[in-house]
Design a protein around this motif. Structure first.
Motif, mmCIF file in Angstrom:
data_model
loop_
_atom_site.group_PDB
_atom_site.id
_atom_site.type_symbol
_atom_site.label_atom_id
_atom_site.label_comp_id
_atom_site.label_asym_id
_atom_site.label_seq_id
_atom_site.Cartn_x
_atom_site.Cartn_y
_atom_site.Cartn_z
ATOM 1 N N SER A 185 0.830 -1.217 0.000
ATOM 2 C CA SER A 185 0.000 0.000 0.000
ATOM 3 C C SER A 185 0.859 1.259 0.000
ATOM 4 O O SER A 185 0.530 2.256 -0.648
ATOM 5 N N SER A 186 2.010 1.217 0.748
ATOM 6 C CA SER A 186 2.903 2.389 0.755
ATOM 7 C C SER A 186 3.495 2.624 -0.630
ATOM 8 O O SER A 186 3.614 3.758 -1.093
ATOM 9 N N THR A 187 3.869 1.539 -1.301
ATOM 10 C CA THR A 187 4.417 1.672 -2.661
ATOM 11 C C THR A 187 3.384 2.252 -3.616
ATOM 12 O O THR A 187 3.671 3.160 -4.407
ATOM 13 N N LEU A 188 2.162 1.705 -3.546
ATOM 14 C CA LEU A 188 1.087 2.229 -4.401
ATOM 15 C C LEU A 188 0.798 3.693 -4.101
ATOM 16 O O LEU A 188 0.608 4.517 -5.001
ATOM 17 N N LEU A 189 0.763 4.010 -2.800
ATOM 18 C CA LEU A 189 0.481 5.389 -2.410
ATOM 19 C C LEU A 189 1.589 6.336 -2.871
ATOM 20 O O LEU A 189 1.332 7.430 -3.371
ATOM 21 N N GLY A 190 2.865 5.869 -2.720
ATOM 22 C CA GLY A 190 3.980 6.699 -3.190
ATOM 23 C C GLY A 190 3.942 6.912 -4.690
ATOM 24 O O GLY A 190 4.187 8.016 -5.196
ATOM 25 N N GLY A 191 3.632 5.843 -5.439
ATOM 26 C CA GLY A 191 3.516 5.983 -6.899
ATOM 27 C C GLY A 191 2.408 6.931 -7.293
ATOM 28 O O GLY A 191 2.547 7.761 -8.204
ATOM 29 N N LEU A 192 1.256 6.803 -6.583
ATOM 30 C CA LEU A 192 0.132 7.704 -6.865
ATOM 31 C C LEU A 192 0.505 9.158 -6.573
ATOM 32 O O LEU A 192 0.189 10.072 -7.343
ATOM 33 N N LEU A 193 1.204 9.341 -5.436
ATOM 34 C CA LEU A 193 1.630 10.703 -5.079
ATOM 35 C C LEU A 193 2.586 11.275 -6.126
ATOM 36 O O LEU A 193 2.458 12.434 -6.530
ATOM 37 N N LEU A 194 3.544 10.466 -6.587
ATOM 38 C CA LEU A 194 4.497 10.928 -7.601
ATOM 39 C C LEU A 194 3.785 11.266 -8.905
ATOM 40 O O LEU A 194 4.087 12.270 -9.561
ATOM 41 N N LEU A 195 2.811 10.422 -9.254
ATOM 42 C CA LEU A 195 2.039 10.672 -10.477
ATOM 43 C C LEU A 195 1.261 11.983 -10.389
ATOM 44 O O LEU A 195 1.232 12.790 -11.330
ATOM 45 N N LEU A 196 0.656 12.229 -9.235
ATOM 46 C CA LEU A 196 -0.115 13.469 -9.046
ATOM 47 C C LEU A 196 0.790 14.698 -9.068
ATOM 48 O O LEU A 196 0.432 15.744 -9.608
ATOM 49 N N LEU A 197 1.976 14.568 -8.472
ATOM 50 C CA LEU A 197 2.912 15.694 -8.491
ATOM 51 C C LEU A 197 3.370 16.007 -9.910
ATOM 52 O O LEU A 197 3.458 17.173 -10.302
ATOM 53 N N CYS A 198 3.674 14.964 -10.690
ATOM 54 C CA CYS A 198 4.077 15.184 -12.087
ATOM 55 C C CYS A 198 2.959 15.854 -12.878
ATOM 56 O O CYS A 198 3.198 16.766 -13.675
ATOM 57 N N PHE A 199 1.745 15.407 -12.647
ATOM 58 C CA PHE A 199 0.604 16.018 -13.340
ATOM 59 C C PHE A 199 0.448 17.479 -12.940
ATOM 60 O O PHE A 199 0.162 18.340 -13.768
ATOM 61 N N TRP A 200 0.663 17.774 -11.666
ATOM 62 C CA TRP A 200 0.531 19.165 -11.179
ATOM 63 C C TRP A 200 1.579 20.070 -11.829
ATOM 64 O O TRP A 200 1.266 21.168 -12.293
ATOM 65 N N PHE A 201 2.833 19.583 -11.893
ATOM 66 C CA PHE A 201 3.884 20.381 -12.533
ATOM 67 C C PHE A 201 3.590 20.598 -14.014
ATOM 68 O O PHE A 201 3.835 21.656 -14.576
ATOM 69 N N TYR A 202 3.070 19.575 -14.673
ATOM 70 C CA TYR A 202 2.726 19.705 -16.099
ATOM 71 C C TYR A 202 1.645 20.764 -16.315
ATOM 72 O O TYR A 202 1.725 21.579 -17.230
ATOM 73 N N ARG A 203 0.645 20.767 -15.441
ATOM 74 C CA ARG A 203 -0.443 21.744 -15.560
ATOM 75 C C ARG A 203 0.067 23.174 -15.340
ATOM 76 O O ARG A 203 -0.315 24.097 -16.048
ATOM 77 N N VAL A 204 0.949 23.343 -14.345
ATOM 78 C CA VAL A 204 1.502 24.679 -14.077
ATOM 79 C C VAL A 204 2.309 25.178 -15.261
ATOM 80 O O VAL A 204 2.187 26.331 -15.683
ATOM 81 N N LYS A 205 3.146 24.314 -15.833
ATOM 82 C CA LYS A 205 3.971 24.710 -16.981
ATOM 83 C C LYS A 205 3.115 25.056 -18.187
ATOM 84 O O LYS A 205 3.362 26.039 -18.895
ATOM 85 N N LYS A 206 2.085 24.261 -18.426
ATOM 86 C CA LYS A 206 1.191 24.515 -19.556
ATOM 87 C C LYS A 206 0.433 25.816 -19.370
ATOM 88 O O LYS A 206 0.225 26.586 -20.316
ATOM 89 N N LEU A 207 0.036 26.105 -18.130
ATOM 90 C CA LEU A 207 -0.690 27.346 -17.844
ATOM 91 C C LEU A 207 0.188 28.568 -18.083
ATOM 92 O O LEU A 207 -0.253 29.579 -18.614
#
Length: 441
Positions: A81-103
């Motif tokens: 569960s920690s691995t899945l949660l860490g992967g999900l968190l990393l994925l969300l952070l990457c998506f957030w950075f992508y959205r900021v750059k695109k904006l």
């Protein structure tokens, strides 16, 4: 960022669960498994008191083994569960950075589109121009994008034309912040236009003077070149002298101020530039006036630097009526060639006539040829003065100006004065408030 704020409490909650004790006591009696090694010692040694409290050695072994199995399962579950949660968190952070750059990119494009529609502020360009010239750096002229010129001139609207020359038109351009400029469009299909464009950018990137028009920027689009200058609100001297007003806007003192300003510009080019610069196309249409009638020399496309030149290394150029005789006949070009052209401009200011006028079919007469006999006759001189300013000046000043004009247009270059001597002769003729030393009662 909101995702991070949500996940941190969740991780803290999970870690709290790990700290809780696990009670795995079975609800019903455990039947000893005959397979288990009940006759041997337990896997983990226990205190003697605990052994005494236990009913049998077999029960203790079952409990210990059961604890191990459950702990392993919990540990595996937590790791997964920690691995899945860490992967999900990393994925969300990457998506957030992508959205900021695109904006950010989207906002930048929106701003550029808005500037192209409304015009662009030349404040940063002017700052760059001033700082670069003050340090004497070459190539300080700013490169301006073509869409900005299109927007500022309203797609080079005919109503914005300020003047027209042999190589193109000059347009009024309005940028943001109510900043206005003049844009000269040169058609690149002529070889002369490309050469003059490069020459002007090269020279005006290295010189700066209060009586020389500032070049703010340039642009090259397809086969067309553009030069962006400071806007001179009162247009050219030619339009005032020979246009609809016929010189009525220019008083005697204003005309003397214009002559003084032009002399200052030439003195800077001849005496202070190293090597000296010869304008080679001094004429009333290249003398521009700002809102306060300060005169500035423009159009350096034909200018040359490097001292004395001859017909072997330079193409004969200039405007009929202003070209010095030695340059026209022998190709000899010196600073005295500019002095001759200054003398012709001075005659225009004094008499109000064009440099060359048609007197009959196929026959023209220059202002120098017509005026020379009368300039040296004090009885005739007042009669040839421009009617707009006639009898408005001190006669002594009139005689002095006429004497300077006669010297400047001498056929022999050696008889003409240096421009610095011309400059000093005009300072006492111009009022203090106009930049001279004359005290007007």
């Amino acid at each position: 960022m909101k995702v991070v704020i949500f996940v941190i409490p969740f991780l803290f909650f999970c870690s709290s669960l790990l700290a809780l004790p696990v009670d795995v006591k079975p609800d019903s009696p455990v039947v000893p498994n005959p397979v288990l090694p009940t006759e041997k010692d337990p896997v983990f040694p226990t205190p003697s008191g605990v052994m005494e409290a236990a009913q049998s050695p077999g029960d203790a072994a079952v409990k210990v083994v059961h604890h191990q199995d459950i702990n392993k399962k919990i540990l595996v579950a937590l790791v997964v569960s920690s691995t899945l949660l860490g992967g999900l968190l990393l994925l969300l952070l990457c998506f957030w950075f992508y959205r900021v750059k695109k904006l950010k990119k989207s906002n930048k494009k929106t701003g550029q589109s808005s500037n192209a529609a409304k015009g662009v502020s030349l404040g940063p360009i002017l700052d760059k121009l001033t700082s670069s010239k003050s340090t004497g750096k070459k190539g300080s002229i700013a490169l301006i994008e073509y869409p900005l010129l299109v927007a500022a001139t309203e797609n080079f609207k005919e109503d914005n034309i300020l003047g027209e020359g042999g190589l193109g038109c000059v347009y009024k351009a309005e940028f943001s912040d109510n900043f206005q400029a003049a844009v000269k469009r040169l058609h690149g299909k002529w070889q002369d236009s490309e050469r003059e464009f490069q020459n002007e950018v090269n020279l005006l990137s290295k010189i700066q003077h209060q009586n020389i028009v500032s070049l703010l920027g340039y642009c090259i689009h397809s086969e067309t070149q553009f030069l962006v200058y400071e806007l001179m609100q009162n247009g050219s001297l030619e339009s005032h002298l020979h246009g609809p007003s016929h010189g009525s806007t220019l008083t005697w003192h204003l005309r003397m101020k214009i002559a003084l300003d032009v002399a200052r510009a030439l003195e800077y080019l001849h005496e202070r530039c190293n090597p000296p610069v010869i304008h080679r196309d001094l004429k009333s249409s290249n003398i521009l006036l700002d809102s306060n009638y300060n005169a500035k020399l423009s159009d350096f496309g034909l200018a040359v630097s490097g001292g004395n030149l001859n017909k072997k290394n330079i193409k004969l150029s200039g405007t009929l009526g202003y070209v010095a005789p030695e340059y026209l006949l022998d190709g000899k070009l010196t600073e005295k060639s500019d002095v001759f052209a200054f003398g012709v401009v001075l005659l225009e200011l004094l008499i109000g006539r064009r440099p060359v006028e048609k007197i009959s079919e196929g026959q023209c007469q220059s202002i120098v040829t017509w005026a020379m006999p009368q300039l040296t006759d004090r009885s005739k001189l007042p009669n040839i003065v421009d009617p707009v300013i006639r009898n408005t000046m001190d006669l002594k000043h009139l005689y002095q100006v006429a004497a300077v004009a006669v010297l400047c247009v001498q056929p022999e270059p050696s008889y003409r004065p240096l421009i610095i001597d011309v400059l000093h002769s005009f300072i006492p003729l111009v009022p203090l408030e106009l930049g001279g030393s004359l005290r007007v009662a």
